[in-house]
Design a protein around this motif. Structure first.
Motif, PDB file in Angstrom:
ATOM      1  N   CYS B 272       0.832  -1.207   0.000  1.00 55.78           N
ATOM      2  CA  CYS B 272       0.000   0.000   0.000  1.00 55.78           C
ATOM      3  C   CYS B 272       0.862   1.251   0.000  1.00 55.78           C
ATOM      4  O   CYS B 272       1.867   1.341   0.700  1.00 55.78           O
ATOM      5  N   LEU B 273       0.457   2.233  -0.797  1.00 57.08           N
ATOM      6  CA  LEU B 273       1.201   3.498  -0.921  1.00 57.08           C
ATOM      7  C   LEU B 273       0.722   4.548   0.072  1.00 57.08           C
ATOM      8  O   LEU B 273       1.286   5.632   0.122  1.00 57.08           O
ATOM      9  N   ALA B 274      -0.333   4.266   0.801  1.00 58.57           N
ATOM     10  CA  ALA B 274      -0.950   5.255   1.706  1.00 58.57           C
ATOM     11  C   ALA B 274      -1.298   6.542   0.961  1.00 58.57           C
ATOM     12  O   ALA B 274      -1.233   7.635   1.515  1.00 58.57           O
ATOM     13  N   CYS B 275      -1.678   6.397  -0.306  1.00 56.84           N
ATOM     14  CA  CYS B 275      -1.945   7.576  -1.139  1.00 56.84           C
ATOM     15  C   CYS B 275      -3.336   8.145  -0.910  1.00 56.84           C
ATOM     16  O   CYS B 275      -3.608   9.294  -1.248  1.00 56.84           O
ATOM     17  N   GLY B 276      -4.253   7.319  -0.383  1.00 52.83           N
ATOM     18  CA  GLY B 276      -5.593   7.802  -0.076  1.00 52.83           C
ATOM     19  C   GLY B 276      -6.588   7.747  -1.220  1.00 52.83           C
ATOM     20  O   GLY B 276      -7.742   8.156  -1.051  1.00 52.83           O
ATOM     21  N   ASN B 277      -6.187   7.232  -2.383  1.00 50.74           N
ATOM     22  CA  ASN B 277      -7.133   7.188  -3.511  1.00 50.74           C
ATOM     23  C   ASN B 277      -8.390   6.400  -3.187  1.00 50.74           C
ATOM     24  O   ASN B 277      -9.495   6.779  -3.595  1.00 50.74           O
ATOM     25  N   CYS B 278      -8.228   5.287  -2.463  1.00 52.42           N
ATOM     26  CA  CYS B 278      -9.386   4.437  -2.167  1.00 52.42           C
ATOM     27  C   CYS B 278     -10.448   5.225  -1.398  1.00 52.42           C
ATOM     28  O   CYS B 278     -11.645   5.071  -1.638  1.00 52.42           O
ATOM     29  N   TYR B 310      -5.672   7.876   5.469  1.00 52.49           N
ATOM     30  CA  TYR B 310      -4.289   7.556   5.098  1.00 52.49           C
ATOM     31  C   TYR B 310      -3.340   8.719   5.330  1.00 52.49           C
ATOM     32  O   TYR B 310      -2.131   8.588   5.194  1.00 52.49           O
ATOM     33  N   TYR B 330      -4.159   1.290   6.858  1.00 48.97           N
ATOM     34  CA  TYR B 330      -4.962   0.406   6.000  1.00 48.97           C
ATOM     35  C   TYR B 330      -5.960  -0.376   6.861  1.00 48.97           C
ATOM     36  O   TYR B 330      -7.140  -0.504   6.515  1.00 48.97           O
ATOM     37  N   CYS B 360      -7.224   2.099  -7.137  1.00 51.77           N
ATOM     38  CA  CYS B 360      -5.989   1.958  -6.360  1.00 51.77           C
ATOM     39  C   CYS B 360      -4.841   1.840  -7.359  1.00 51.77           C
ATOM     40  O   CYS B 360      -4.859   0.955  -8.209  1.00 51.77           O
ATOM     41  N   PRO B 361      -3.851   2.718  -7.290  1.00 52.27           N
ATOM     42  CA  PRO B 361      -2.774   2.682  -8.291  1.00 52.27           C
ATOM     43  C   PRO B 361      -2.043   1.348  -8.330  1.00 52.27           C
ATOM     44  O   PRO B 361      -1.460   0.991  -9.354  1.00 52.27           O
ATOM     45  N   VAL B 362      -2.054   0.612  -7.217  1.00 52.82           N
ATOM     46  CA  VAL B 362      -1.367  -0.676  -7.205  1.00 52.82           C
ATOM     47  C   VAL B 362      -2.352  -1.841  -7.096  1.00 52.82           C
ATOM     48  O   VAL B 362      -1.961  -2.972  -6.834  1.00 52.82           O
ATOM     49  N   ILE B 364      -4.800  -2.812  -5.022  1.00 50.51           N
ATOM     50  CA  ILE B 364      -5.142  -3.527  -3.788  1.00 50.51           C
ATOM     51  C   ILE B 364      -6.655  -3.740  -3.763  1.00 50.51           C
ATOM     52  O   ILE B 364      -7.428  -2.843  -4.079  1.00 50.51           O
TER      53      ILE B 364
END
Ligand code: SF4
Ligand code: SF4
Lengths: 263, 389
Positions: B272-278, B310, B330, B360-362, B364
């Motif tokens: 997880c990137l902790a980017c907050g997109n979700c 996040y 998360y 989610c950019p990756v 998840i």
């Protein structure tokens, strides 16, 4: 903390190894310039005036990184003369593009660039201001965002903490309704690991984020890099993505070093 | 699971052709609504202003997978042959940034002026049943008696909903697990089901409110036949059958509560990137951060903006953040969404739209995370001492 209430702080702007773009952001504040001139006393700002009031200064805005022995001394004197020291921009906060020398042998380039390399006296590394003196507020970006710059100055005048979030650029994209270029177009974008502040400019025109504002507060780039690998980004390009204006910021530094070609 | 579509009484139905939908959009505009609907923009089906059917994404469908979204061309004349785009209805009722008040120094001391709520009457045309369910979840959070948010309620009261029942789910959809689709059950003014078959391109329509009924009458339309209604059953039954993704909800809040030290949290934190997109794309994530600023004249204002669990500062209390690690953040997001939301609001916080999975950019995938925990129910990660994570 600086007290509020009709008080007009003196402000000095200092340049170290940099391009002047960040300090010029002050003069780009066209709509607010008159109000700003009324709210502060400009004591030293060579892009604006030759006049120099002399110290001590209430607020020093410091642009640029430390790349010479003289500057390593000078920043100490600036710190001593300043009540609050704010670093502005990628050079001052992370070492800037010139910190690429940190990952090479700087002396080897001098003869290629200069007719008389013996005149050049520079350090082997470019380092951020905080590596030399205590910094009170850091404002990131290449260049800084002028609204954020105004926010920091306004906050200092009012004696309140500046509102400068450290979250990702993604949150700015989502707030403006931009469609994610990574998910919807497969564009390698540094937004998820980059600090907000620019207003998510590049994704709004279909480009991936270049990481101008450096790592976000809890950036961990390796999972993102793994995603870029699955998108087909080559190893040299992976390294280039993180090796720009904030190449020496710790989270980006460790990531591009991970992709160093084996010797 | 019951995949048969809900079936309201037959006399409520009308059939509109594509021109009828055009008249419907026009009539909303004439009634003073700012009308938003699906529009192809920047490679996705976004929610934007529409003036007629020419703005709708005819001939487009979406392909979605964890971390991936692509539009594709189709031969079909259908307007609604796609699943969900990146924009839910959330931004229309809870704007990304909103001023709460302004204050300035006046003759009698500090003068505080509450910000007027900018709430134009807004019609949402073609949003999906899962998004209508998402508005319902927000209603129970931000409209809860005793804790209601007046700005939210104002905007919500000005919202007119035309839901498009779903015939084209994506691989990321799981409304059937959450009981929110593919048919629309409540929370709308008008419901449309798009039919493209031997009977032509048409929309089975029904109203659920007086305003919806009045609009439908004004637009006109043929009365529906048994064949039309059977076609709808077919479309929605097929859609439900095509949704393969499942979220196993059996005892889910308790499962999560007894697995707070599961090794899967470490594993997902590693990706997880902790980017907050979700949280940003989720139709029900409602957290905001309140920001007070001043300007050079000394006037001040309070604004709130979309925030995310996040963000490090989200759990900041004196001395530091309560959830400094990505693992803790998360876990907070997932356990709140699927677990403690029940304790707080009596339902799940997830409506199964799949946006957090797609955007989610990756890539998840919350369903996969839940499955992994369930597969090793009770496992615990070896960790030094509590507190640090
Ligand atoms: S789960 Fe995905 S979208 Fe959410 S914070 Fe982590 S990387 Fe970002
Ligand atoms: S948690 Fe994910 S699938 Fe559930 S409602 Fe939010 S975005 Fe949609």
């Amino acid at each position: 903390m600086i007290p509020g209430g009709g008080w007009r702080p003196s402000v000095a702007v200092w340049k170290f190894a940099s391009c002047d773009g960040c300090q010029l952001s002050l003069l780009d504040l066209e709509d607010e310039l008159l109000a700003l001139a009324g709210a502060v006393r400009v004591a030293h700002f060579t892009e604006l005036s030759r006049a120099d009031e002399g110290g001590p200064y209430d607020v020093s805005l410091v642009e640029g990184s430390i790349t010479t022995p003289e500057d390593a001394d000078r920043i100490g004197r600036v710190r001593e003369a300043s009540r609050v020291l704010v670093t502005i921009g990628a050079c001052a906060t992370a070492g800037g593009i010139q910190a690429l020398r940190n990952f090479a042998v700087a002396g080897a380039y001098a003869p290629v660039v200069y007719a008389h390399p013996e005149y050049i006296a520079s350090l082997a590394t470019s380092t951020p201001i905080a590596a030399h003196v205590t910094v009170d507020v850091e404002l990131h970006g290449c260049p800084v965002d002028r609204r954020q710059l105004l926010e920091v100055i306004t906050a200092l005048i009012a004696g309140r903490p500046p509102v400068v979030p450290g979250h990702s650029v993604c949150q700015e994209c989502k707030a403006r309704g931009t469609v994610c270029v990574l998910v919807a177009a497969g564009v390698p974008c540094l937004g998820p690991v980059t600090r907000a502040g620019c207003g998510a400019l590049c994704p709004a025109v279909g480009r991936g984020c270049y990481g101008c504002f450096g790592p976000a507060e809890s950036a961990r780039p390796s999972p993102l890099t793994n995603r870029f690998i699955r998108l087909g980004v080559s190893r040299p390009d992976l390294q280039r993505l993180y090796r720009t204006f904030n190449a020496a910021a710790p989270a980006f530094r460790s990531e591009h070093l991970r992709h160093d070609p084996p010797d | 699971m019951d995949v048969r579509p809900s079936r309201p009484p037959a006399d409520d139905w009308a059939v509109l052709d594509p021109q009828g939908i055009d008249r419907l959009i026009g009539a909303l505009g004439r009634r003073g609504y700012r009308t938003l609907g699906p529009v192809v923009r920047d490679g996705a089906i976004t929610l934007a202003e529409i003036a007629g059917v020419a703005d709708l994404p005819a001939g487009w469908r979406d392909a979605q997978d964890p971390g991936r979204y692509r539009l594709e061309r189709t031969e079909s004349p259908a307007f609604f042959a796609w699943a969900v785009g990146p924009h839910s209805a959330k931004a229309q009722v809870l704007p990304p940034r909103d001023r709460v008040w302004r204050a300035s120094a006046g003759a009698g001391g500090v003068e505080i002026a509450e910000a007027g709520v900018d709430a134009p009457p807004t019609a949402l045309v073609g949003i999906r049943p899962c998004d209508v369910a998402g508005l319902g979840v927000l209603d129970r959070v931000l409209g809860a008696a005793g804790a209601a948010d007046p700005a939210y309620l104002r905007r919500r009261a000005q919202t007119f909903v035309v839901v498009a029942e779903c015939g084209s789910p994506a691989a990321t959809c799981f409304c059937t697990s959450m009981g929110t689709g593919p048919d629309a059950r409540s929370g709308f003014d008008l419901a449309l089901t798009e039919l493209v078959d031997g009977g032509g391109h048409r929309f089975l329509s029904r109203s659920a409110t007086g305003a919806g009924a009045a609009l439908l009458r004004a637009v006109g339309g043929a009365s529906a036949t048994t064949i039309d209604r059977r076609s709808r059953d077919g479309v929605l039954g097929d859609a439900a059958a095509r949704i393969r993704r499942r979220l196993d909800r059996d005892g889910l809040p308790a499962l999560l509560e007894r697995n707070l030290e599961h090794p899967r949290w470490d594993e997902v934190a590693d990706r997880c990137l902790a980017c907050g997109n979700c949280t940003m794309v989720c139709p029900t994530c409602f957290c905001t951060s309140v920001e007070d600023t001043t300007d050079l004249t000394g006037a001040s204002q309070r604004e709130r903006r979309w925030a995310s669990c996040y963000e490090v500062g989200h759990s900041y209390i004196h001395g530091g953040p309560v959830r400094p690690s990505t693992r803790a953040r998360y876990r907070q997001w997932l356990t709140h969404k699927l677990g403690t939301w029940h304790d707080q609001f009596g339902e799940s916080g997830c409506v199964g739209c799949g946006r957090c999975v797609t955007w989610c950019p990756v890539g998840i995938d919350l369903c996969e995370e839940v499955d992994a925990i369930r597969r090793a129910d009770g496992a615990t990660a070896a960790r030094p001492a509590p507190g640090g994570s």
